[in-house]
Design a protein around this motif. Structure first.
Motif, mmCIF file in Angstrom:
data_model
loop_
_atom_site.group_PDB
_atom_site.id
_atom_site.type_symbol
_atom_site.label_atom_id
_atom_site.label_comp_id
_atom_site.label_asym_id
_atom_site.label_seq_id
_atom_site.Cartn_x
_atom_site.Cartn_y
_atom_site.Cartn_z
ATOM 1 N N PHE A 1 0.755 -1.127 0.037
ATOM 2 C CA PHE A 1 -0.152 -0.064 -0.123
ATOM 3 C C PHE A 1 0.731 1.181 0.095
ATOM 4 O O PHE A 1 0.540 2.464 -0.621
ATOM 5 N N PHE A 2 1.861 1.275 0.765
ATOM 6 C CA PHE A 2 2.775 2.493 0.912
ATOM 7 C C PHE A 2 4.104 2.407 -0.298
ATOM 8 O O PHE A 2 4.411 3.481 -0.149
ATOM 9 N N PRO B 1 1.454 3.263 -4.752
ATOM 10 C CA PRO B 1 1.421 4.633 -5.036
ATOM 11 C C PRO B 1 2.376 5.086 -6.258
ATOM 12 O O PRO B 1 2.225 5.803 -6.942
ATOM 13 N N ASN B 2 3.382 4.504 -6.460
ATOM 14 C CA ASN B 2 4.458 4.543 -7.251
ATOM 15 C C ASN B 2 4.246 3.914 -8.746
ATOM 16 O O ASN B 2 4.767 4.066 -9.709
ATOM 17 N N SER C 1 10.828 -12.379 -4.578
ATOM 18 C CA SER C 1 11.915 -11.515 -4.812
ATOM 19 C C SER C 1 11.573 -10.018 -5.087
ATOM 20 O O SER C 1 12.185 -9.230 -5.064
ATOM 21 N N PRO D 1 10.450 -2.269 -9.648
ATOM 22 C CA PRO D 1 11.755 -1.520 -9.563
ATOM 23 C C PRO D 1 12.594 -2.044 -8.174
ATOM 24 O O PRO D 1 11.869 -2.202 -6.908
ATOM 25 N N SER E 1 14.414 -0.459 -6.683
ATOM 26 C CA SER E 1 14.293 0.641 -5.410
ATOM 27 C C SER E 1 13.096 0.589 -4.448
ATOM 28 O O SER E 1 13.041 1.435 -3.554
ATOM 29 N N TYR E 2 12.211 -0.319 -4.619
ATOM 30 C CA TYR E 2 10.931 -0.201 -3.832
ATOM 31 C C TYR E 2 11.588 -1.305 -2.796
ATOM 32 O O TYR E 2 11.029 -1.426 -1.530
ATOM 33 N N SER F 1 13.862 -1.546 -0.544
ATOM 34 C CA SER F 1 14.313 -0.557 0.886
ATOM 35 C C SER F 1 13.022 -0.174 1.601
ATOM 36 O O SER F 1 12.986 -0.537 2.689
ATOM 37 N N CYS F 2 12.015 0.225 0.993
ATOM 38 C CA CYS F 2 10.918 0.690 1.222
ATOM 39 C C CYS F 2 9.900 -0.178 1.948
ATOM 40 O O CYS F 2 9.513 -0.733 3.247
ATOM 41 N N LYS G 1 11.052 -1.748 5.419
ATOM 42 C CA LYS G 1 10.619 -0.975 6.551
ATOM 43 C C LYS G 1 9.228 -1.163 6.997
ATOM 44 O O LYS G 1 8.742 -1.105 8.030
ATOM 45 N N TYR G 2 8.564 -2.045 6.275
ATOM 46 C CA TYR G 2 7.134 -2.647 6.633
ATOM 47 C C TYR G 2 7.118 -3.912 6.943
ATOM 48 O O TYR G 2 6.243 -4.654 6.894
#
Lengths: 451, 184
Positions: free
Chosen positions: A366-367, A371-372, A432, A437, A439-440, A442-443, A446-447
């Motif tokens: 969701f976060f 969004p991206n 995986s 991307p 780059s997701y 790392s985000c 965090k969750y």
């Protein structure tokens, strides 16, 4: 002098058999005074989906913080019931145990439980949301091929409904809001077989009452536990319990009101009588099956595309996408008006759906991803995708029939887009997240979502 | 003393009776224990994935500020409490603009659209312009005008994300995007 060995042998046999002849039957009678209650705290510690022999999808998953909260409630209920003379069996010994839904039902069936209850809560609903689901003849779940597996045991259903009314009354009093008996709806919930009865109740051969309460605000586990304890003790009183009856007999005299103790003792002259309750499930028939536009509908159902741009919210992408259709939200389920009349995407519904599909990854998707990938637009379309075939929907996957296997399909309705994305990541690319991307990642971590 | 044949027959009857009684007792005991055996949970079937992973590479669209993502996630996961003053500002704002805790747009301009998402209890701002800084500054000013102190804007929390078209315009330009206000 006569040989004493035979007499000694007989004496020995009588001595060792005495406990069985006199003590054992009494113990059994004492045990039978304790009603067996099975308590089923909702959800499992692992996300597993297996196809039951019936053809239904037996899917359970972690759903924090509900798992721990309802397990705590279950423990409180168990402690009080045991103190009050019940035999209580839990379907899980630890909060993170994995026990399939069919196994949970079997635990109650094998124990010949007088009553089984499921305990759940819903963090998408306020405390005032209090629901009770009971078994009814005709309630069903549907297999992937459209076959309906129906609940058919009338005797069990009648008891479940009778107990359900008692739960409604007692929970209403204890929780301070209206608890209502209603039917559940599993339609359009990816990962779950559609229908209107929880699988534990469908597979059960004993009366089963399934409880839900809202937990997004005002949740009170103690009140929830109190309501359940009172409900169980009213529905299945212990032998030393109190009964009140003020009904008239019809001949002018009132029934006795008071309490009594009931002690069961074996009658050596009586023949044993065995009463067996058996629930049967039969295939009634069904319709449909795959009803999408050619893509996968495994773990979900698609809805045919429409020409509705939903108050213009999807117009931009409908004009860009080759079919000019609304494939992502054909019935405008994700478009709503806010209190000021602004038309918005229903992000609450997307988050709730993600929690239904895979709760422990809901925030990550969701976060970090949605969004991206799409700005929460179920018809988001990118012509210049790396596949060259266009990227579709909330998580930007390939068009129908042109992806990598059954799950790589974004040209379907929004709920199926979400389950396809999660299933593709889990089952096709080993969790995986390499489809999206790098780059997701790392985000996501965090969750708590570690690719 | 020599035993008679009748004595042997009597002994034999007693032994047979004792044996039959013993067998009956054993059968009753077995049935009794079976009926009261504790219910065991059936071992969970193991499911082992057999699908070989197939990886599809996608374009690395833009970069993300990982530290800023971590700070946002920490606020979402751990929910720092707002000070009473800031909490009253939030409640008043939601009541005034959205008539309570409902999802909806609280502010919008050509540069940004700020929405409160009730189930996640978060403010999400969609940036509609490639001038990211302008959109963030404008949003920050609006929240300050509502009465929030700067730390409270961070703790609400407030999350920025890029409009789909803006994201694609920035894609491949090695842009690093932070999802939080600059001061957070």
């Amino acid at each position: 002098m006569r040989n004493k060995l035979p007499f000694l042998l007989l004496f020995f046999v009588i001595i060792i058999s005495a406990p069985f002849l006199f003590i054992s039957p009494l113990s059994e009678a004492q045990t039978s005074q304790k009603p067996v209650i099975v308590i089923d705290p909702g959800h499992s510690g692992q996300d597993k989906s297996v196809t039951d022999p019936s053809g239904l999808i037996d899917h359970d998953y972690p759903n924090p913080p509900e798992d721990q909260e309802v397990f705590d409630v279950a423990q409180k209920v168990k402690t009080k019931l045991e103190a009050d003379g019940y035999t209580v069996i839990m379907t899980k010994n630890n909060v993170n145990d994995y026990v399939s839904l069919h196994q949970r039902a079997d635990i109650a069936n094998n124990a010949h439980a007088a009553l089984a209850i499921s305990i759940h809560n819903d963090h998408g609903q306020p405390w005032s949301f209090a629901q009770i689901y009971v078994q009814k003849v005709g309630l069903h779940r549907d297999t992937a091929s459209g076959q309906q597996i129906k609940f058919t045991d009338d005797a069990v259903a009648q008891k479940s409904q009778q107990y359900g009314q008692m739960f409604a009354q007692e929970r209403t009093g204890a929780e301070g809001h209206n608890a209502a008996v209603t039917d559940e709806n599993f339609d359009n919930r990816p990962g779950l077989s559609p229908g209107n009865i929880p699988l534990v109740q469908l597979f059960a051969k004993v009366p089963w009452v399934y409880n839900e309460v809202g937990a997004s605000s005002g949740y009170d586990g103690d009140k929830y536990a109190q309501g359940l304890i009172k409900s169980i003790e009213k529905a299945v009183p212990t032998s030393g319990g109190t009964t009140n009856n003020t009904n008239n007999t019809g001949n002018g005299s009132a029934m006795i009101q008071g309490s009594f103790d009931l002690v069961l003792r074996p009658d050596p002259n009586a023949k044993d009588k065995f009463v067996t309750n058996r629930a049967t499930a039969e295939v009634i028939g069904g319709t449909g099956g795959d009803n999408n536009n050619g893509g996968s509908n495994f773990n979900g159902q698609n809805v045919p595309a429409s020409g509705n741009n939903c108050s213009g919210m999807y117009q931009q992408y409908m004009s860009m996408e080759p079919s000019h259709k609304n494939y992502g939200d054909p019935n405008c389920e994700l478009v709503k008006k806010d209190p000021n009349g602004n038309t918005i995407f229903d992000k609450d519904k997307i988050l709730a759906q993600l929690k239904q599909i895979k709760a422990n990854e809901a925030n990550g998707w969701f976060f970090c991803v949605i969004p991206n990938e799409s700005n929460y637009n179920a018809n988001a379309y990118l012509k210049a995708s790396t596949s060259g075939k266009g990227a579709y929907g909330l998580v930007q996957m390939n068009p129908t029939g042109q992806g990598n296997g059954q799950y790589d399909n974004g040209e379907v309705n929004w709920s199926l887009q979400l389950s396809n994305g999660i299933n593709y990541n889990d089952k096709a690319i080993g969790h995986s997240f390499n489809y999206w991307p790098q780059s997701y990642k790392s985000c996501l971590s965090k969750y708590g979502v570690t690719p | 003393m020599r035993r008679s044949k009748a004595d042997y027959i009597e002994d034999l009857i007693i032994i047979i009776a004792a044996s039959v009684l013993l067998i009956i007792i054993i059968i009753v005991a077995i049935l009794s224990f079976r009926a009261t055996a504790p219910v065991q949970n059936v071992p969970a079937p193991s499911v082992s994935p057999s699908i070989p992973p197939t990886v599809t590479d996608r374009v690395h669209k833009i970069n993300f500020d990982n530290d800023a993502e971590a700070r946002l996630a920490n606020r979402i996961n751990n929910r720092p409490s707002l000070a009473p003053y800031d909490n009253s500002v939030k409640e008043n704002m939601l009541t005034t603009i959205l008539h309570g805790h409902n999802s909806g747009i609280v502010y919008q301009s050509p540069n940004v659209r700020v929405e409160y998402v009730e189930s996640a209890d978060i403010f999400m701002a969609e940036i509609l312009t490639t001038d990211i800084q302008q959109a963030k500054d404008e949003t920050n000013v609006w929240f300050r005008d509502q009465g929030f102190r700067q730390q409270a804007i961070c703790d609400l929390p407030l999350m920025f994300y890029l409009n789909f078209d803006v994201l694609n315009k920035l894609s491949g330009k090695n842009y690093t995007f932070s999802p939080v206000p600059n001061s957070c």
